[in-house]
Design a protein around this motif. Structure first.
Motif, PDB file in Angstrom:
ATOM      1  N   TYR A  36       6.608  -4.647 -12.369  1.00 31.25           N
ATOM      2  CA  TYR A  36       6.823  -4.231 -10.967  1.00 31.25           C
ATOM      3  C   TYR A  36       8.276  -3.874 -10.664  1.00 31.25           C
ATOM      4  CZ  TYR A  36       2.252  -4.805  -8.836  1.00 31.25           C
ATOM      5  OH  TYR A  36       0.894  -4.763  -8.260  1.00 31.25           O
ATOM      6  N   HIS A  37       8.986  -4.228 -11.628  1.00 28.13           N
ATOM      7  CA  HIS A  37      10.447  -4.010 -11.409  1.00 28.13           C
ATOM      8  C   HIS A  37      10.819  -2.548 -11.997  1.00 28.13           C
ATOM      9  CE1 HIS A  37      14.851  -4.391 -11.337  1.00 28.13           C
ATOM     10  NE2 HIS A  37      14.867  -3.910 -12.661  1.00 28.13           N
ATOM     11  N   PHE A  38      10.031  -2.019 -13.056  1.00 29.22           N
ATOM     12  CA  PHE A  38      10.058  -0.858 -13.386  1.00 29.22           C
ATOM     13  C   PHE A  38       9.351   0.221 -12.493  1.00 29.22           C
ATOM     14  CE2 PHE A  38       7.939   2.394 -16.425  1.00 29.22           C
ATOM     15  CZ  PHE A  38       9.014   2.996 -16.690  1.00 29.22           C
ATOM     16  N   PHE A  39       8.432  -0.113 -11.603  1.00 28.46           N
ATOM     17  CA  PHE A  39       7.822   0.318 -10.693  1.00 28.46           C
ATOM     18  C   PHE A  39       8.567   0.683  -9.517  1.00 28.46           C
ATOM     19  CE2 PHE A  39       2.995  -0.162  -9.002  1.00 28.46           C
ATOM     20  CZ  PHE A  39       3.135   0.900  -8.390  1.00 28.46           C
ATOM     21  N   ASP A  40       9.334  -0.450  -9.088  1.00 25.28           N
ATOM     22  CA  ASP A  40      10.244  -0.276  -8.123  1.00 25.28           C
ATOM     23  C   ASP A  40      11.480   0.673  -8.362  1.00 25.28           C
ATOM     24  OD1 ASP A  40      10.773  -1.791  -5.321  1.00 25.28           O
ATOM     25  OD2 ASP A  40      12.718  -2.136  -6.410  1.00 25.28           O
ATOM     26  N   GLN A  41      11.900   0.652  -9.578  1.00 22.31           N
ATOM     27  CA  GLN A  41      13.194   1.548  -9.847  1.00 22.31           C
ATOM     28  C   GLN A  41      12.517   3.044  -9.603  1.00 22.31           C
ATOM     29  OE1 GLN A  41      15.923   0.406 -12.355  1.00 22.31           O
ATOM     30  NE2 GLN A  41      15.461  -0.944 -10.570  1.00 22.31           N
ATOM     31  N   GLN A  42      11.207   3.282 -10.026  1.00 19.16           N
ATOM     32  CA  GLN A  42      10.760   4.661  -9.967  1.00 19.16           C
ATOM     33  C   GLN A  42      10.730   4.820  -8.472  1.00 19.16           C
ATOM     34  OE1 GLN A  42      10.143   6.855 -11.862  1.00 19.16           O
ATOM     35  NE2 GLN A  42       8.381   8.293 -11.131  1.00 19.16           N
ATOM     36  N   LEU A  43      10.272   4.078  -7.664  1.00 21.39           N
ATOM     37  CA  LEU A  43      10.145   4.473  -6.058  1.00 21.39           C
ATOM     38  C   LEU A  43      11.631   4.296  -5.347  1.00 21.39           C
ATOM     39  CD1 LEU A  43       7.189   2.505  -5.124  1.00 21.39           C
ATOM     40  CD2 LEU A  43       7.250   5.078  -5.127  1.00 21.39           C
ATOM     41  N   ALA A  44      12.712   4.012  -6.234  1.00 24.05           N
ATOM     42  CA  ALA A  44      14.252   4.106  -5.672  1.00 24.05           C
ATOM     43  C   ALA A  44      14.532   5.661  -5.920  1.00 24.05           C
ATOM     44  CB  ALA A  44      15.047   3.069  -6.658  1.00 24.05           C
ATOM     45  N   LYS A  45      13.937   5.962  -6.909  1.00 22.25           N
ATOM     46  CA  LYS A  45      14.370   7.533  -7.212  1.00 22.25           C
ATOM     47  C   LYS A  45      13.624   8.631  -6.711  1.00 22.25           C
ATOM     48  CE  LYS A  45      14.558   6.300 -11.653  1.00 22.25           C
ATOM     49  NZ  LYS A  45      14.165   6.271 -13.086  1.00 22.25           N
ATOM     50  N   HIS A  46      12.166   8.134  -6.269  1.00 27.53           N
ATOM     51  CA  HIS A  46      11.354   9.262  -5.910  1.00 27.53           C
ATOM     52  C   HIS A  46      10.652   8.306  -4.522  1.00 27.53           C
ATOM     53  CE1 HIS A  46      11.803  11.708  -9.297  1.00 27.53           C
ATOM     54  NE2 HIS A  46      11.904  10.556 -10.146  1.00 27.53           N
ATOM     55  N   GLU A  47      10.107   9.898  -3.565  1.00 29.83           N
ATOM     56  CA  GLU A  47       9.342   9.315  -2.595  1.00 29.83           C
ATOM     57  C   GLU A  47       8.206   8.707  -2.976  1.00 29.83           C
ATOM     58  OE1 GLU A  47      11.544   9.163   0.201  1.00 29.83           O
ATOM     59  OE2 GLU A  47       9.602   9.624   0.888  1.00 29.83           O
ATOM     60  N   PHE A  48       7.479   8.931  -3.946  1.00 32.11           N
ATOM     61  CA  PHE A  48       6.121   8.516  -4.291  1.00 32.11           C
ATOM     62  C   PHE A  48       6.110   8.295  -5.736  1.00 32.11           C
ATOM     63  CE2 PHE A  48       5.180  10.826  -0.329  1.00 32.11           C
ATOM     64  CZ  PHE A  48       4.629   9.997   0.318  1.00 32.11           C
ATOM     65  N   LEU A  49       5.010   7.507  -6.235  1.00 33.05           N
ATOM     66  CA  LEU A  49       5.079   7.040  -7.679  1.00 33.05           C
ATOM     67  C   LEU A  49       5.317   8.346  -8.790  1.00 33.05           C
ATOM     68  CD1 LEU A  49       2.452   4.416  -8.399  1.00 33.05           C
ATOM     69  CD2 LEU A  49       4.976   4.602  -8.997  1.00 33.05           C
ATOM     70  N   ALA A  50       4.496   9.292  -8.390  1.00 35.43           N
ATOM     71  CA  ALA A  50       4.801  10.606  -9.593  1.00 35.43           C
ATOM     72  C   ALA A  50       5.601  11.598  -9.010  1.00 35.43           C
ATOM     73  CB  ALA A  50       3.300  10.908  -9.845  1.00 35.43           C
ATOM     74  N   GLY A  51       6.471  11.322  -8.081  1.00 34.11           N
ATOM     75  CA  GLY A  51       7.345  12.638  -7.563  1.00 34.11           C
ATOM     76  C   GLY A  51       7.428  12.594  -5.930  1.00 34.11           C
TER      77      GLY A  51
END
Ligand SMILES: N[C@@H](CCC(=O)N[C@@H](CS)C(=O)NCC(=O)O)C(=O)O
Length: 210
Positions: free
Chosen positions: A140-155
């Motif tokens: 989930y930490h990894f998941f959270d980092q992705q959402l810090a960079k992008h609006e949605f999970l895949a972009g």
């Protein structure tokens, strides 16, 4: 017309959220797992592995209805059928698949294994379940980092990757307060009427037809 055989679980709710999002007419049929209805002969004809969800598309363009299992495959099928929630470019679609599988396989199967060791195995495998829960937090930490960079999970666009993750995240939200980006996105998506309807389809009229 589409028939969905489902229960109130992550895998089932993914598909009902998707059907609400794309607005296709469908009927939802409850399979009561606690009563073992997944082992009834009629259900086994649809899915011999005795698992929900099962989607039956009576309007798939094939001579016989299309019977499909595996929630992630169903989401892909419905996205392609409706031309919604899946980007046009191959590279962007690949990113959606990457995040779908990250959730469905890495997080989903770890949640399932921790639950299984804690609830179903006697004597309880507490230490192993705790280790898997720690692993879920790392994921989930990894998941959270992705959402810090992008609006949605895949972009930058809402897609079937977000829908894959949503039911588990909704049900675990009390444990996820230390992931601010995940919580922000969850709160936004949770307000969508389509998500609310998809999560509760079995508690309502079992259908969006009419
Ligand atoms: N990978 C499958 C998993 C399906 C699955 O495990 N379904 C569970 C409910 S979430 C089930 O039907 N369990 C019935 C049982 O345990 O007997 C999917 O994504 O559809």
């Amino acid at each position: 017309m589409i028939d969905l055989y489902t229960a109130n679980t992550f895998n089932g709710q993914r598909v009902s959220i998707m059907l609400e999002e794309i607005g296709l007419e469908y009927s939802a049929h409850r399979v009561d797992l606690s009563k073992g209805e997944q082992h009834l002969a009629d259900f086994l004809k649809l899915n011999p592995s005795a698992r929900i969800p099962v989607l039956v598309d009576n309007d798939s363009g094939t001579s016989a209805p299309l019977v499909l299992t595996q929630s992630v495959a169903i989401l892909q099928y419905l996205a392609e059928k409706s031309q919604l929630l899946l980007p046009e470019s191959l590279a962007e679609r690949a990113r959606v698949y990457e995040w779908m599988h990250f959730h469905a396989i890495d997080i989903g199967s770890t949640i399932f294994s921790a639950f299984y060791l804690q609830q179903r195995i006697q004597p309880t495998q507490q230490q192993a379940a705790d280790q898997l829960r720690q692993r879920i937090h790392e994921l989930y930490h990894f998941f959270d980092q992705q959402l810090a960079k992008h609006e949605f999970l895949a972009g930058e666009h809402y897609s079937i990757a977000d829908i894959t993750a949503l039911p588990a995240v909704i049900s675990q939200q009390d444990k996820l307060s230390s992931y601010p980006n995940l919580m922000r996105r969850l709160q936004q998506l949770n307000q969508r009427p389509t998500v609310q309807r998809g999560m509760t389809v079995l508690d309502r009229g079992l259908s969006n037809a009419n």
